[in-house]
Structure formats: structure tokens, C-alpha cells
Design an enzyme around this catalytic site. Structure first.
Site: not given
Ligand SMILES: Nc1ncnc2c1ncn2[C@@H]1O[C@H](COP(=O)(O)OP(=O)(O)OP(=O)(O)O)[C@@H](O)[C@H]1O
Ligand SMILES: [Mg+2]
Length: 150
Positions: A21, A45, A94, A132
């Protein structure tokens, strides 16, 4: 605030902020006059860190960098962007696995407000595998995440 300022929002859960990040925020800060990290409050989440803690982590990592801001956000992202005068949404890519979801979100956001452009950026290769979720998994089983998070 001058209307000619180029402002971007970088939304996510940042639960917690990772060096991936941080890499994207730095790239965004070079491209835009201001980048506002938008921390999602309500989501599916269940977060490990409170919204306040997640805000504090970003604040601490970018202390003394006035072009990086951080806000909590809830609701429609394009409305948050409009409220902050942002013409762009920054997202990180990514791997190919990120693409499908990001593609859907970008087109949905464009449909909701065509004035906001989504900009994708690739992190440095050494951060391209960090998430994360993975950081939390490693910590939970006692592994070290030194170098992966600020
Ligand atoms: N290592 C990374 N490199 C580049 N972009 C990243 C990286 N990690 C996350 N991002 C991007 O940051 C934005 C916010 O992502 P998010 O908050 O979901 O982080 P995450 O690490 O994917 O967390 P989680 O594992 O909970 O999904 C997304 O655009 C995501 O693609
Ligand atoms: Mg994610």
C-alpha cells in the site's frame, strides 16, 4: 483549495497498511497533487484493526507528507471522490488475479460517475505478493512480517 489541484482517492480496507500500500501511495503522491487514503468503515470482511487504528497507521507512516491525506469512508466511493474534489481513483494491481475484480469495480464506478477515472498502478516487484490477509495469517501463526509492513 485551488480547483486546478489534481486529487486522487485510494480506497481500501488497509487492515493493516502494508508496504505494498505504501508503495502505491508514494507512486500516487508523485502523480497527483494530493492523494487521500480512504479507509472503508463498513464492509463484509470483519477487520482485525479498528477504523481509528487503521487511520492512525496511515497517519504515522505519512507524517510530514502533506500531499497524503487519510479519511474514513462509508457508502458510495464516487460520492466520496466528488466530496473531496477527486477526479481519480487509484488502485493497485499485483497480479492477474486482481484484474477481474478491479475491472468490474472500475466499470461500475464509471457507470455511477463517468467524471471519475480509475488509475491502476503496479507496485515494486518485491511488494507484489503482499496482502493484508497474508500478513495477518503469518502473524497469527507466529511468523515475522518485518519488511512487509511499516
Ligand atoms: N502489495 C500490493 N501492491 C499493490 N497494490 C496493492 C497491494 N496490496 C493491496 N493493494 C491494492 O490496494 C488496494 C486496497 O486493497 P486492500 O485494502 O484490499 O488490501 P489487501 O492487501 O488486498 O487486503 P486484503 O488481503 O484484506 O484484501 C487495492 O487496489 C489493492 O489491489
Ligand atoms: Mg484486497
Amino acid at each position: 483549495m485551488a480547483t486546478s489541484q489534481r486529487i486522487a482517492v485510494y480506497p481500501g480496507s488497509f487492515d493493516p497498511l502494508t508496504n505494498g500500500h505504501v508503495d502505491i501511495i508514494r507512486r500516487g503522491a508523485r502523480l497527483f497533487d494530493r492523494i487521500v487514503v480512504a479507509i472503508l468503515v463498513n464492509e463484509q470482511k470483519t477487520p482485525m484493526f479498528t477504523t481509528e487504528d487503521r487511520v492512525a497507521m496511515v497517519r504515522e507512516a505519512f507524517a510530514g507528507e502533506p500531499s497524503v491525506g487519510v479519511e474514513m469512508f462509508d457508502g458510495l466511493l464516487v460520492e466520496f471522490a466528488a466530496r473531496h474534489g477527486a477526479g481519480a481513483i487509484v488502485r493497485g494491481l499485483r497480479a492477474v488475479s486482481d484484474f477481474e475484480y478491479e475491472f468490474q469495480m472500475a466499470l461500475m464506478n464509471r457507470r455511477l460517475d463517468a467524471r471519475v477515472e480509475t488509475v491502476f498502478m503496479m507496485p515494486a516487484a518485491e511488494y507484489s505478493y503482499i496482502s493484508s490477509r497474508l500478513v495477518k495469517e503469518v502473524v497469527m501463526v507466529g511468523g515475522s512480517v518485518t519488511g512487509l509492513v511499516p
